[in-house]
Design a protein around this motif. Structure first.
Motif, mmCIF file in Angstrom:
data_model
loop_
_atom_site.group_PDB
_atom_site.id
_atom_site.type_symbol
_atom_site.label_atom_id
_atom_site.label_comp_id
_atom_site.label_asym_id
_atom_site.label_seq_id
_atom_site.Cartn_x
_atom_site.Cartn_y
_atom_site.Cartn_z
ATOM 1 N N UNK A 5 0.841 -1.184 0.000
ATOM 2 C CA UNK A 5 0.000 0.000 0.000
ATOM 3 C C UNK A 5 0.884 1.244 0.000
ATOM 4 N N UNK A 6 0.293 2.352 -0.354
ATOM 5 C CA UNK A 6 1.015 3.626 -0.383
ATOM 6 C C UNK A 6 0.150 4.690 0.274
ATOM 7 N N UNK A 7 0.751 5.825 0.511
ATOM 8 C CA UNK A 7 0.044 6.958 1.073
ATOM 9 C C UNK A 7 1.019 8.082 1.329
ATOM 10 N N UNK A 8 0.625 8.989 2.210
ATOM 11 C CA UNK A 8 1.442 10.142 2.572
ATOM 12 C C UNK A 8 1.358 10.364 4.074
ATOM 13 N N UNK A 9 2.372 11.037 4.601
ATOM 14 C CA UNK A 9 2.271 11.518 5.975
ATOM 15 C C UNK A 9 2.796 12.943 6.020
ATOM 16 N N UNK A 10 2.341 13.669 7.025
ATOM 17 C CA UNK A 10 2.815 15.029 7.255
ATOM 18 C C UNK A 10 3.340 15.114 8.677
ATOM 19 N N UNK A 11 4.354 15.970 8.860
ATOM 20 C CA UNK A 11 4.877 16.231 10.206
ATOM 21 C C UNK A 11 3.921 17.194 10.886
ATOM 22 N N UNK A 12 3.285 16.748 11.961
ATOM 23 C CA UNK A 12 2.387 17.621 12.704
ATOM 24 C C UNK A 12 3.149 18.407 13.759
ATOM 25 N N UNK A 37 -0.793 10.186 9.169
ATOM 26 C CA UNK A 37 -0.735 9.309 8.002
ATOM 27 C C UNK A 37 -2.090 9.239 7.308
ATOM 28 N N UNK A 38 -2.049 9.170 5.967
ATOM 29 C CA UNK A 38 -3.251 8.940 5.171
ATOM 30 C C UNK A 38 -2.897 7.952 4.064
ATOM 31 N N UNK A 39 -3.921 7.366 3.480
ATOM 32 C CA UNK A 39 -3.709 6.353 2.445
ATOM 33 C C UNK A 39 -3.952 4.975 3.011
ATOM 34 N N UNK A 40 -3.103 4.016 2.655
ATOM 35 C CA UNK A 40 -3.244 2.643 3.142
ATOM 36 C C UNK A 40 -3.113 2.528 4.639
#
Length: 135
Positions: A5-12, A37-40
């Motif tokens: 799976x794939x997705x993205x994350x951001x530094x909060x 994290x978002x996506x899978x």
């Protein structure tokens, strides 16, 4: 059978503090980080702790543990990944991670797998890949 799976994350959030002398090289630091994290993998606010060694002002290596609570492939629970990576001169971060055996809870009990990401300087969103098996 494994699933990729794939997705993205951001530094909060990123809170870094020195560990040991700050006037010599190499230098050690600790960082407490929150990612989303978002996506899978879906996890709104992770808990992550890194130990960092700066070889120079711009290069180094790190290791850490990150607790993710949310969903993988639509199944709810929590798990921990062990992360290892490096920082390049241009600010690029290369990281590989692996699920800590036995750390899955809820519907993620028995989760195993590994993944990677490359973060480029100035990016606010980082793509990841994750290959996993869920018993």
């Amino acid at each position: 059978m494994s699933t990729t799976t794939t997705g993205h994350f951001t530094f909060a959030d990123w809170q870094e503090r020195p560990a040991g002398p700050a006037d010599a090289w190499p230098r050690l630091a600790h960082a407490s980080v929150v990612n989303a994290f978002s996506g899978g993998v879906e996890a709104e606010g992770t808990t992550c702790e890194y130990t960092i060694v700066y070889i120079t002002e711009k290069t180094g290596a790190f290791a850490g543990m990150e607790l993710l609570t949310g969903r993988v492939g639509g199944r709810a629970g929590a798990f921990v990944v062990e992360e290892r990576g490096t920082y390049d001169e241009d600010g690029t971060v290369h990281c590989v991670f692996e699920v800590v055996a036995g750390s899955g809870t809820g519907e993620l009990t028995g989760l195993s797998g590994s993944g990677a990401f490359t973060a480029r300087a100035g990016e606010t969103t980082v793509p990841y890949t994750f290959e996993y098996v869920l018993e």
